[in-house]
Write an enzyme that holds these catalytic residues in place. Structure first.
Site, PDB file in Angstrom:
ATOM      1  N   TYR A  56     -30.961  -9.499 -43.833  1.00  0.00           N
ATOM      2  CA  TYR A  56     -30.784 -10.417 -44.973  1.00  0.00           C
ATOM      3  C   TYR A  56     -30.993  -9.719 -46.317  1.00  0.00           C
ATOM      4  O   TYR A  56     -30.376 -10.112 -47.301  1.00  0.00           O
ATOM      5  CB  TYR A  56     -31.674 -11.663 -44.812  1.00  0.00           C
ATOM      6  CG  TYR A  56     -31.109 -12.587 -43.753  1.00  0.00           C
ATOM      7  CD1 TYR A  56     -30.031 -13.421 -44.038  1.00  0.00           C
ATOM      8  CD2 TYR A  56     -31.608 -12.577 -42.457  1.00  0.00           C
ATOM      9  CE1 TYR A  56     -29.477 -14.228 -43.061  1.00  0.00           C
ATOM     10  CE2 TYR A  56     -31.063 -13.385 -41.474  1.00  0.00           C
ATOM     11  CZ  TYR A  56     -29.998 -14.204 -41.783  1.00  0.00           C
ATOM     12  OH  TYR A  56     -29.433 -15.001 -40.809  1.00  0.00           O
TER      13      TYR A  56
ATOM     14  N   HIS B 199     -26.487 -24.371 -44.723  1.00  0.00           N
ATOM     15  CA  HIS B 199     -27.116 -23.264 -43.983  1.00  0.00           C
ATOM     16  C   HIS B 199     -28.098 -22.477 -44.852  1.00  0.00           C
ATOM     17  O   HIS B 199     -28.433 -21.339 -44.531  1.00  0.00           O
ATOM     18  CB  HIS B 199     -26.046 -22.328 -43.407  1.00  0.00           C
ATOM     19  CG  HIS B 199     -25.239 -22.970 -42.301  1.00  0.00           C
ATOM     20  ND1 HIS B 199     -24.070 -22.449 -41.811  1.00  0.00           N
ATOM     21  CD2 HIS B 199     -25.457 -24.106 -41.593  1.00  0.00           C
ATOM     22  CE1 HIS B 199     -23.607 -23.230 -40.847  1.00  0.00           C
ATOM     23  NE2 HIS B 199     -24.417 -24.250 -40.704  1.00  0.00           N
TER      24      HIS B 199
ATOM     25  N   CYS C 104     -41.765 -20.232 -46.922  1.00  0.00           N
ATOM     26  CA  CYS C 104     -42.934 -19.916 -46.095  1.00  0.00           C
ATOM     27  C   CYS C 104     -42.808 -20.658 -44.774  1.00  0.00           C
ATOM     28  O   CYS C 104     -42.676 -21.891 -44.764  1.00  0.00           O
ATOM     29  CB  CYS C 104     -44.212 -20.340 -46.820  1.00  0.00           C
ATOM     30  SG  CYS C 104     -45.686 -20.121 -45.792  1.00  0.00           S
TER      31      CYS C 104
ATOM     32  N   CYS D 132     -47.113 -15.699 -48.946  1.00  0.00           N
ATOM     33  CA  CYS D 132     -46.558 -16.896 -49.598  1.00  0.00           C
ATOM     34  C   CYS D 132     -47.303 -17.110 -50.916  1.00  0.00           C
ATOM     35  O   CYS D 132     -48.543 -17.106 -50.934  1.00  0.00           O
ATOM     36  CB  CYS D 132     -46.741 -18.102 -48.681  1.00  0.00           C
ATOM     37  SG  CYS D 132     -46.475 -19.678 -49.515  1.00  0.00           S
TER      38      CYS D 132
ATOM     39  N   THR E 164     -13.061 -21.745 -43.148  1.00  0.00           N
ATOM     40  CA  THR E 164     -14.029 -21.783 -42.045  1.00  0.00           C
ATOM     41  C   THR E 164     -13.274 -21.851 -40.727  1.00  0.00           C
ATOM     42  O   THR E 164     -12.237 -22.511 -40.622  1.00  0.00           O
ATOM     43  CB  THR E 164     -15.037 -22.940 -42.203  1.00  0.00           C
ATOM     44  OG1 THR E 164     -15.872 -22.989 -41.040  1.00  0.00           O
ATOM     45  CG2 THR E 164     -14.375 -24.280 -42.399  1.00  0.00           C
TER      46      THR E 164
HETATM   47  P1  OAD Z   1     -16.048 -17.459 -39.747  1.00  0.00           P
HETATM   48  O1  OAD Z   1     -16.162 -15.972 -39.920  1.00  0.00           O
HETATM   49  O2  OAD Z   1     -16.303 -18.021 -38.407  1.00  0.00           O
HETATM   50  O3  OAD Z   1     -14.611 -17.944 -40.220  1.00  0.00           O
HETATM   51  C1  OAD Z   1     -14.049 -17.540 -41.431  1.00  0.00           C
HETATM   52  C2  OAD Z   1     -12.663 -18.151 -41.562  1.00  0.00           C
HETATM   53  O4  OAD Z   1     -12.141 -17.791 -42.829  1.00  0.00           O
HETATM   54  C3  OAD Z   1     -11.650 -17.690 -40.503  1.00  0.00           C
HETATM   55  O5  OAD Z   1     -10.965 -18.818 -39.963  1.00  0.00           O
HETATM   56  C4  OAD Z   1     -10.700 -16.788 -41.291  1.00  0.00           C
HETATM   57  O6  OAD Z   1      -9.363 -16.879 -40.833  1.00  0.00           O
HETATM   58  C5  OAD Z   1     -10.805 -17.385 -42.675  1.00  0.00           C
HETATM   59  N1  OAD Z   1     -10.515 -16.422 -43.762  1.00  0.00           N
HETATM   60  C6  OAD Z   1     -10.735 -15.079 -43.796  1.00  0.00           C
HETATM   61  N2  OAD Z   1     -10.342 -14.569 -44.968  1.00  0.00           N
HETATM   62  C7  OAD Z   1      -9.861 -15.592 -45.705  1.00  0.00           C
HETATM   63  C8  OAD Z   1      -9.283 -15.718 -46.993  1.00  0.00           C
HETATM   64  N3  OAD Z   1      -9.127 -14.657 -47.796  1.00  0.00           N
HETATM   65  N4  OAD Z   1      -8.898 -16.951 -47.408  1.00  0.00           N
HETATM   66  C9  OAD Z   1      -9.039 -18.040 -46.610  1.00  0.00           C
HETATM   67  N5  OAD Z   1      -9.559 -17.987 -45.385  1.00  0.00           N
HETATM   68  C10 OAD Z   1      -9.977 -16.781 -44.931  1.00  0.00           C
HETATM   69  O7  OAD Z   1     -17.036 -18.114 -40.859  1.00  0.00           O
HETATM   70  P2  OAD Z   1     -17.559 -19.621 -40.960  1.00  0.00           P
HETATM   71  O8  OAD Z   1     -16.578 -20.562 -40.374  1.00  0.00           O
HETATM   72  O9  OAD Z   1     -17.992 -19.823 -42.360  1.00  0.00           O
HETATM   73  O10 OAD Z   1     -23.834 -19.675 -39.711  1.00  0.00           O
HETATM   74  O11 OAD Z   1     -18.834 -19.552 -40.039  1.00  0.00           O
HETATM   75  C11 OAD Z   1     -19.637 -20.686 -39.909  1.00  0.00           C
HETATM   76  C12 OAD Z   1     -21.057 -20.293 -39.656  1.00  0.00           C
HETATM   77  O12 OAD Z   1     -21.115 -19.386 -38.555  1.00  0.00           O
HETATM   78  C13 OAD Z   1     -21.709 -19.514 -40.781  1.00  0.00           C
HETATM   79  O13 OAD Z   1     -22.243 -20.346 -41.787  1.00  0.00           O
HETATM   80  C14 OAD Z   1     -22.796 -18.760 -40.098  1.00  0.00           C
HETATM   81  C15 OAD Z   1     -21.970 -18.263 -38.912  1.00  0.00           C
HETATM   82  O14 OAD Z   1     -22.612 -17.907 -37.776  1.00  0.00           O
HETATM   83  C16 OAD Z   1     -25.106 -19.256 -39.558  1.00  0.00           C
HETATM   84  O15 OAD Z   1     -25.447 -18.104 -39.731  1.00  0.00           O
HETATM   85  C17 OAD Z   1     -26.061 -20.352 -39.163  1.00  0.00           C
END
Ligand code: OAD
Length: 232
Positions: A54, A107, A115, A134, A174
């Site tokens: 992180y 998230h 903390c 903390c 997403t």
């Molecule tokens: P993902 O990496 O699963 O998905 C990203 C999406 O963005 C994919 O469908 C890509 O096709 C799309 N993408 C990539 N580049 C792009 C662009 N330039 N324009 C538009 N779309 C694009 O990420 P998330 O769906 O955000 O959670 O993942 C959800 C959660 O899973 C995150 O918040 C995280 C992860 O594990 C935690 O860590 C709890």
């Protein structure tokens, strides 16, 4: 068309700002085992490894700038006659830095610390370490203020209320793999909202949307916002 809009964003909206996505080829979860760096069990096993992960992401997020997709959503919020709520799965603060006010980080946020003992939250320093105290209770149990797998996402009551009131639900960047966010399209549709996906390619839930548009967020989000504002 007027009415409330709820917009869900994911890693794809920040991709053109240089921040990595999770599940694309070479994505974050291909390089770091999710169970080691994004679960409470992983943190209990090796807090230094989790802080390193992180700390690097905080450095990258701080160095990144909002892109035209973030800017377009700020423009929409400023001019749309109804309420606009951005619900983001992203831990970066690029929506806020683009000028959007109503943002809920389901998230958590990489620029905040928490903390694990007393729950106190504060602005994260550049680097966090396992034995940092903390500032409220002095327990050496600080962690990034992010939500890990197996933990409850934040702001859920408000988000579900706003999904029930939405005339339009839009999902941007997403992959639709992580719940409860992946079910928002169904929650909103059930309550009568029109649903739109804006993503590089079809997400896992693409078939659930009334309309899908595919392409890079930096291009298709500003174009969609221009269309919406031309109708007001
Ligand atoms: P993902 O990496 O699963 O998905 C990203 C999406 O963005 C994919 O469908 C890509 O096709 C799309 N993408 C990539 N580049 C792009 C662009 N330039 N324009 C538009 N779309 C694009 O990420 P998330 O769906 O955000 O959670 O993942 C959800 C959660 O899973 C995150 O918040 C995280 C992860 O594990 C935690 O860590 C709890």
């Amino acid at each position: 068309m007027a009415g409330d809009i709820v917009i869900l964003t994911g890693a794809g909206i920040s991709a053109e700002s240089g921040l990595g996505t999770f599940r694309d080829a070479g994505g974050i979860w291909a390089r770091y085992p999710l169970e080691d760096v994004a679960t409470p069990e992983g943190f209990a096993r090796d807090p230094a490894l989790v802080h390193d992960f992180y700390n690097a992401r905080r450095r990258q997020a701080r160095a990144a700038s909002p892109n035209p997709a973030h800017a377009a959503l700020a423009r929409l919020e400023a001019s749309w006659p109804g309420r606009v709520l951005i619900v983001t799965q992203n831990i970066d603060s690029l929506h806020e830095r683009a000028g959007t006010r109503a943002v809920r980080h389901m998230h958590g946020r990489i620029d905040r610390a928490r903390c694990a003992g007393c729950g106190h939250r504060w602005d994260a320093p550049d680097e966090m370490h396992p034995h940092d105290a903390c500032p409220a209770c002095t327990a050496p149990r600080t962690r990034p203020d992010v939500v890990w797998f197996g933990e409850m996402p934040e702001h859920m009551d408000e988000i579900w209320d706003r999904l029930r009131a939405a005339a339009l639900f839009v999902s941007i960047g997403t992959s639709g793999n992580v719940y409860p966010a992946a079910a928002f399209v169904q929650d909103a549709a059930r309550a009568g909202a029109y649903t739109l996906e804006l993503n590089l390619d079809p997400s896992a839930g693409a078939a659930d949307f009334d309309e899908t548009r595919h392409g890079p967020a930096g291009r298709i989000v500003p174009a969609w916002v221009d269309e919406m504002l031309a109708r007001t």
